[in-house]
Design an enzyme around this catalytic site. Structure first.
Site, PDB file in Angstrom:
ATOM      1  N   ASP A   1       0.822  -1.208   0.000  1.00  0.00           N
ATOM      2  CA  ASP A   1       0.000   0.000   0.000  1.00  0.00           C
ATOM      3  C   ASP A   1       0.860   1.264   0.000  1.00  0.00           C
ATOM      4  OD1 ASP A   1      -2.331  -1.411  -0.025  1.00  0.00           O
ATOM      5  OD2 ASP A   1      -2.776  -1.187   2.102  1.00  0.00           O
TER       6      ASP A   1
ATOM      7  N   ASP B   1       9.220  -6.506   9.045  1.00  0.00           N
ATOM      8  CA  ASP B   1      10.401  -6.492   9.917  1.00  0.00           C
ATOM      9  C   ASP B   1      10.804  -7.888  10.366  1.00  0.00           C
ATOM     10  OD1 ASP B   1       7.992  -6.604  11.266  1.00  0.00           O
ATOM     11  OD2 ASP B   1       8.772  -5.685  13.081  1.00  0.00           O
TER      12      ASP B   1
ATOM     13  N   ASP C   1       5.167  -9.918   8.841  1.00  0.00           N
ATOM     14  CA  ASP C   1       5.383  -8.482   8.718  1.00  0.00           C
ATOM     15  C   ASP C   1       6.731  -8.203   8.080  1.00  0.00           C
ATOM     16  OD1 ASP C   1       2.958  -7.759   9.696  1.00  0.00           O
ATOM     17  OD2 ASP C   1       3.647  -7.302  11.725  1.00  0.00           O
TER      18      ASP C   1
ATOM     19  N   ASP D   1      -5.618  -8.925  14.093  1.00  0.00           N
ATOM     20  CA  ASP D   1      -5.163 -10.296  14.282  1.00  0.00           C
ATOM     21  C   ASP D   1      -5.841 -10.959  15.481  1.00  0.00           C
ATOM     22  OD1 ASP D   1      -3.967  -8.561  16.040  1.00  0.00           O
ATOM     23  OD2 ASP D   1      -1.930  -8.890  15.322  1.00  0.00           O
TER      24      ASP D   1
END
Length: 633
Positions: A114, A171, A169, A268
């Site tokens: 995005d 990271d 994710d 989540d």
């Protein structure tokens, strides 16, 4: 006669009131100490959970064992990598996902991008081109950010036919065997699929836990949550919430639960509870460790904590009534799930208690002592007024009872004087935190090994070294109180909200790939909570001055007038209220000002022209898109 009868009823009416309300120490204590009782409830629950985890260690590991993959054909797996302007880590994440061992024809990688930064988009395009051509790795972009991460995950889910969806994710740097070790949990030892297993969560590792006191502190609560709490919850209750990354979902389970929704910022956890209410269970495996990057700045950490705390408040608002009134389970499991869902309510309770406790200490209202003293005074006035023999017998009996209770409260063996109140408030919390630090340090065996997931040998020196994380942990959490309180209240007042990403720095570590230069000065946004933080600091400064001014005077008067009285507090105990208020105020002030000091330090390291917007790359003669750190260099 009417006047005497009225006086008779008045006196006995007052005695009945004392009997039912004022004379009951527990009533006075509950009214003034309900926040503390709520905190103690969560502490007791935490102690029970951690003791159970320690006692059930071997059984938990056995229950977390995986099944066997089907022999004919491996399932189709889709790896989703949600990203938004992840310039510092996007290449590393894509390369690590493509390096996972799984048949290329049965593997799909979705880069859910995005981003609105053109340079990040260019980096993503080039990173995807480096993936092996047999692996279907493609970028899915939207023309809007509706739903933020939840919207991107739902959009990607609808565009894949994979049986399992792994979510990572940006990271995180997944290990090569992540899929090979996690997917078998969805199957029995005979190779049959477990239909009611919705999700398997794995443990978080740390790439940069030793970078600063902030990351060192975070590693403690992450280890505690993943090493102690989640294995226990998985074994006893067959439920752990998805932590947003490093987990694999059954695509069918997501569909049954209603798909991803953006009503809560912890989408989540919200999906996890809907899967639970749909009759499915989740599982945790602490031996599968996926390294990740911890927030390395206070501004990024506060943004992350705000999103989580606000999201849990929204989740409570959405699902608490369903949990308590509709969901069918045992009473014990219902209590556990309720405390699990209300975990973030501790922040406003603690904040209110920090505001209330100095008042209780200053007024001596921390025990039932004031109510008993008032009762005795009233009884003495009634006895002095006189009355019938029956009335006097009742009054004297009540006076004897009150004197016995007062003697118990003012025992010279262990005098509970007013100066002991900070110890009563602080010691249970310190004892709980010591248990957490020791248990976590002694049982975290799979996270810090150079080979992630392999158990390491824990020595006494290792435990002592890891327990030092407790000091920054307590200080930083104390300073976060007003910020987290505001976040929780904001979550109760609204649903959804903007998903503020946590800035990633691409920290150097055993699995780091690149560190772009501009990522070092990236920061997240503030939300105006600093005004409440300054108000808390001012409030604590007032009580610091109050206790500093009055405690020494009380101490000197006590020593001069009652030097032989064992009720006289020592200088240490007399200074406890002052120390308590000063500590809280300094912690909040430090955490409030820390992001601003970080910004000043980062900008002061740049050339003067760079601060005014000139081309930094021209001055340094480097290209920002060129990595300044690569693995093995």
């Amino acid at each position: 006669k009417l006047s005497e009868k009225h006086e008779h009823h008045r006196r006995f009416g007052m005695l009945n009131v004392f009997n039912t309300v004022v004379t009951k120490a527990w009533f006075y204590y509950i009214v003034t100490h309900w926040p503390w009782l709520a905190i103690v409830t969560f502490l007791v629950h935490g102690i029970v959970e951690r003791v159970c985890s320690l006692l059930l260690g071997a059984k938990q590991a056995e229950a977390a064992s995986a099944g066997k993959l089907p022999q004919l054909e491996l399932p189709h797996v889709c790896v989703q990598l949600p990203m938004y302007n992840e310039k510092a880590v996007c290449e590393r994440a894509i390369q690590a996902a493509a390096a996972m061992r799984w048949p290329a024809r049965r593997l799909e990688i979705q880069v859910l991008d995005d981003s609105d930064d053109p340079e990040t988009c260019i980096l993503l395009e080039s990173a995807v081109k480096t993936v092996h051509p047999e692996i279907r790795c493609h970028i899915i972009r939207r023309s809007h950010r509706k739903g933020y991460k939840a919207g991107a995950l739902e959009n990607g889910r609808k565009q894949t036919s994979a049986q399992f969806i792994a979510i990572l994710d940006a990271d995180f740097v997944p290990t090569e065997d992540f899929l090979q070790r996690t997917i078998p949990h969805f199957y029995t030892h005979s190779g049959a699929i477990i239909k009611d297993l919705a999700m398997v969560q794995t443990q978080w590792g740390h790439i940069n836990h030793a970078d600063s006191l902030l990351t060192w502190m975070q590693s403690l609560w992450v280890d505690d949550h993943h090493t102690i709490q989640m294995p226990c919850r998985s074994y006893l209750w067959n439920f752990v919430n998805f932590t947003g990354t490093a987990g694999i979902w059954s695509a069918e389970a997501i569909e049954r639960a209603g798909g991803w929704r953006a009503h809560s910022l912890v989408e989540d956890c919200e999906l996890s509870f809907r899967a639970l209410f749909a009759g499915m269970h989740t599982k945790f495996d602490a031996t599968i460790v996926q390294p990740s990057e911890l927030p390395n700045s206070f501004r990024a950490y506060k943004a992350q904590q705000r999103r989580w705390t606000m999201g849990w408040a929204q989740l409570t608002r959405i699902h608490l009534c369903h949990l308590l009134g509709v969901y069918q389970c045992s009473p014990l499991k219902r209590v556990q799930l309720m405390l699990h869902m209300l975990i973030s309510v501790q922040w406003p309770i603690w904040a209110f208690w920090v505001l209330l406790s100095p008042v209780l200490i200053a007024t001596g209202s921390w025990t039932a002592l004031p109510s008993l003293q008032n009762r005795l005074q009233e009884l003495k006035e009634l006895a002095h007024a006189g009355g019938t023999a029956e009335e006097m017998d009742v009054i004297m009996a009540q006076m004897r009872e009150a004197n016995e209770q007062l003697a118990a409260l003012t025992s010279t063996v262990n005098p509970p004087d007013l100066y002991n109140s900070p110890l009563l408030y602080i010691l249970p919390v310190i004892a709980f935190q010591l248990l957490v630090a020791f248990a976590t340090s002694a049982t975290t065996k799979h996270t810090y090994n150079s080979t992630y997931g392999k158990p390491e040998r824990i020595t006494l020196l290792t435990i002592v070294c890891r327990c030092t994380r407790l000091f920054p942990y307590i200080v930083i959490n104390t300073g976060m109180l007003p910020h987290q309180m505001c976040s929780y209240v904001a979550g109760l007042c609204s649903l959804g909200g903007k998903f503020d990403r946590t800035p990633k720095l691409g920290s150097s570590g055993p699995a780091a790939q690149i560190v772009p230069r501009r990522a070092k000065v990236e920061s997240s946004k503030t939300h105006g909570y600093q005004y409440m933080e300054f108000a808390f600091v001012t409030y604590q400064l007032f009580w610091t001055f109050y206790f500093w001014y009055y405690s020494p005077i009380r101490q000197s008067i006590c020593n001069s007038d009652h030097s032989s009285n064992p009720m006289c507090p020592s200088l240490l105990r007399a200074s406890l209220p002052f120390v308590f208020a000063a500590y809280v105020g300094l912690c909040i002030a430090a955490i409030t000002l820390a992001p601003y000091f970080e910004e000043c330090r980062s900008t002061s390291c740049l050339p003067c022209d760079a601060k005014h917007g000139t081309d930094l790359e021209d001055q340094l003669d480097v290209d920002e898109a060129v990595p300044i750190l690569k693995a093995g260099t």
